[in-house]
Design a protein around this motif. Structure first.
Motif, PDB file in Angstrom:
ATOM      1  N   ASP A  99      -4.213  11.280   0.484  1.00  0.00           N
ATOM      2  CA  ASP A  99      -4.403  10.015  -0.231  1.00  0.00           C
ATOM      3  C   ASP A  99      -3.545  10.001  -1.491  1.00  0.00           C
ATOM      4  OD1 ASP A  99      -5.234   7.597  -1.174  1.00  0.00           O
ATOM      5  OD2 ASP A  99      -7.263   8.237  -1.718  1.00  0.00           O
ATOM      6  N   LYS A 108       4.855   8.231   1.770  1.00  0.00           N
ATOM      7  CA  LYS A 108       4.348   7.609   3.002  1.00  0.00           C
ATOM      8  C   LYS A 108       4.180   8.653   4.107  1.00  0.00           C
ATOM      9  CE  LYS A 108       5.699   2.729   2.843  1.00  0.00           C
ATOM     10  NZ  LYS A 108       4.434   2.210   3.400  1.00  0.00           N
ATOM     11  N   LEU A 109       5.095   9.604   4.159  1.00  0.00           N
ATOM     12  CA  LEU A 109       4.978  10.677   5.145  1.00  0.00           C
ATOM     13  C   LEU A 109       3.704  11.478   4.920  1.00  0.00           C
ATOM     14  CD1 LEU A 109       6.299  12.219   7.487  1.00  0.00           C
ATOM     15  CD2 LEU A 109       7.494  13.619   5.781  1.00  0.00           C
ATOM     16  N   PRO A 161       4.302  -2.116   4.937  1.00  0.00           N
ATOM     17  CA  PRO A 161       5.386  -1.549   5.748  1.00  0.00           C
ATOM     18  C   PRO A 161       6.652  -1.308   4.931  1.00  0.00           C
ATOM     19  CG  PRO A 161       4.294  -3.335   6.918  1.00  0.00           C
ATOM     20  CD  PRO A 161       3.731  -3.343   5.531  1.00  0.00           C
ATOM     21  N   THR A 162       7.369  -0.273   5.263  1.00  0.00           N
ATOM     22  CA  THR A 162       8.550   0.128   4.487  1.00  0.00           C
ATOM     23  C   THR A 162       9.589  -0.982   4.407  1.00  0.00           C
ATOM     24  OG1 THR A 162       8.204   2.413   5.177  1.00  0.00           O
ATOM     25  CG2 THR A 162      10.348   1.873   4.258  1.00  0.00           C
ATOM     26  N   TRP A 195       9.330   7.145   0.509  1.00  0.00           N
ATOM     27  CA  TRP A 195       9.406   7.653   1.887  1.00  0.00           C
ATOM     28  C   TRP A 195       8.642   8.971   2.031  1.00  0.00           C
ATOM     29  CZ3 TRP A 195      15.451   6.897   1.962  1.00  0.00           C
ATOM     30  CH2 TRP A 195      15.730   5.531   1.912  1.00  0.00           C
ATOM     31  N   MET A 240       1.040  10.395   3.358  1.00  0.00           N
ATOM     32  CA  MET A 240      -0.085   9.508   3.605  1.00  0.00           C
ATOM     33  C   MET A 240      -0.403   9.436   5.091  1.00  0.00           C
ATOM     34  SD  MET A 240      -0.641   5.666   2.062  1.00  0.00           S
ATOM     35  CE  MET A 240       0.682   4.941   3.032  1.00  0.00           C
ATOM     36  N   ASN A 241       0.638   9.430   5.922  1.00  0.00           N
ATOM     37  CA  ASN A 241       0.427   9.413   7.370  1.00  0.00           C
ATOM     38  C   ASN A 241      -0.138  10.733   7.885  1.00  0.00           C
ATOM     39  OD1 ASN A 241       1.376   6.786   7.688  1.00  0.00           O
ATOM     40  ND2 ASN A 241       3.502   7.444   7.909  1.00  0.00           N
ATOM     41  N   MET A 242      -0.033  11.784   7.047  1.00  0.00           N
ATOM     42  CA  MET A 242      -0.607  13.087   7.410  1.00  0.00           C
ATOM     43  C   MET A 242      -2.018  13.260   6.858  1.00  0.00           C
ATOM     44  SD  MET A 242       2.848  15.351   6.696  1.00  0.00           S
ATOM     45  CE  MET A 242       2.032  16.922   6.965  1.00  0.00           C
ATOM     46  N   GLY A 243      -2.547  12.194   6.227  1.00  0.00           N
ATOM     47  CA  GLY A 243      -3.926  12.220   5.757  1.00  0.00           C
ATOM     48  C   GLY A 243      -4.103  12.469   4.280  1.00  0.00           C
TER      49      GLY A 243
END
Length: 390
Positions: A266, A258-259, A285-286, A255, A261-264
């Motif tokens: 890698d 993924k947070l 997807p989670t 989790w 990763m969603n902020m850019g």
């Protein structure tokens, strides 16, 4: 109101789980709900057992742990021997390598566990301020888990690391021999705990809220042995349903990553995702990840149970308490990730899976607890905390 919200969230997640993988994930999710329900009603603590031994000498929870591990090992052995898996799954035990990361990480986890759940907050186990301190610990754990994933390659690849070792399949004992050896250890620990209890004469565990009749199941407290039995059975059920036993840290690491990763960021290039074979979970997807689905169930099951008992309460806490809880959580999350798990994935599921790394993890975590307690005594933090509780 909170009970209604909790119920609605459970129904919504049940629908999402069905959409993701049909009845397989619905069953996994509800196993998680029952785990959360059991943890609360039996007041079954994974951290509390170490703290009670070093602080008061009480070994009641320790004996419950040995019972739980014995039942879990008894259930896991045939699952592993005969590949008993539902929905076409092939079960794989919680085996991990023996490495420097395992040793250091388990020690860090134990130290942080005593720091975040012992020295800092007796308030974690009190209504006033307890949930606030727990949120600080969880935030620290999430942050530490992600940092641990970032440094995972250093601790477990750059530094010396050995292979996974199963006490059943890599030693010549076989599952029956490994089972017998572990049961003998559990019995020995129980026997020693009774001798220790007779000499130490520690105070009993505080009485827990109870109820009468059928209400005891929903609103009251259960005996520790009942919680131990049910948790072992639920872990075995999760093992059959999702190919692997219950793991908690892996979900937090996923989790948090993924947070990022969603902020850019890698994070897919981090060694953790390759070594732990979890890259697919990171990129998908989670709700397609059974580990996440199970732990969503644990969280929501615990939340709903707390609301039924009227125990969702938050209040202002001192800054130093919040910082100690946050720091303890940070050490726990970091240590758990670099050591392949925590009280659940490394200790509970690992020992039940006959993994050598789990025994090393348990020893180092206990050393960490004792070290933190010793530091606290030297700094007079323990005595101050006890004085506040009187």
């Amino acid at each position: 109101m909170l009970t209604v919200l909790g119920t609605a969230a459970i129904l919504l997640f049940t629908y999402f789980a069905y959409q993701a993988s049909g009845f397989e994930f619905v069953l996994v999710f509800w196993v998680g709900i029952f785990i959360g329900f059991t943890l609360f009603h039996a007041r079954f603590g994974f951290a509390a057992v170490y703290r009670q031994i070093v602080e008061t000498g009480n070994t009641e929870m320790l004996r419950a742990h040995m019972f739980m591990l014995g039942i879990a090992a008894t259930l896991f052995a045939p699952i592993l021997m005969f590949d008993i898996g539902a929905f076409g799954n092939t079960p794989e035990g919680a085996l991990s390598p023996v490495s420097i990361g395992l040793v250091i990480g388990a020690f860090m986890f134990g130290f942080g566990m005593e720091m975040g759940s012992g020295l800092a907050p007796a308030s974690l186990y009190q209504a006033k301020g307890g949930r606030t301190a727990m949120l600080c610990t969880l935030l620290g754990f999430l942050t530490g888990a992600v940092l641990g994933a970032y440094h995972f390659g250093f601790w477990n690849k750059t530094l010396p690391s050995g292979p996974e070792i199963s006490l059943a399949t890599d030693t010549g004992f076989g599952y029956l021999g490994a089972w017998g050896m572990q049961i003998a250890i559990f019995v020995l620990v129980v026997a020693v705990s009774y001798v220790y209890k007779k000499r130490k004469r520690p105070p009993l565990l505080p009485p827990l809220p109870s109820a009468v009749g059928w209400k005891k199941i929903i609103f009251g407290s259960w005996p520790l042995w009942v919680g131990a039995l049910v948790l072992a059975m639920l872990n075995a059920a999760a093992f059959i349903l999702q190919e692997e036993p219950w793991k908690l840290t892996a979900a937090f690491t996923l989790w948090g990553s993924k947070l990022l990763m969603n902020m850019g960021v890698d994070v897919s290039q981090w060694e953790y995702w390759i070594a732990e074979e979890r890259l697919g979970a990171l990129l998908q997807p989670t709700l397609t990840d059974s580990v996440s689905v199970l732990n969503f169930g644990v969280i929501l099951g615990t939340f709903l149970t707390l609301t039924l008992g009227g125990m969702i309460r938050f209040s202002k806490i001192p800054v130093h308490l919040a910082l100690l809880a946050l720091a303890g959580g940070l050490l726990m999350g970091y240590g758990a990730t670099i050591s392949f798990g925590a009280n659940v994935g490394a200790y509970f599921s690992g020992i039940a899976s006959f993994s050598l790394h789990a025994w090393i993890w348990a020893i180092m975590a206990i050393i960490g607890v004792y070290s933190a307690y010793g530091v606290g005594k030297r700094l007079h933090l323990v005595s101050k905390q006890k004085a506040r509780n009187k």
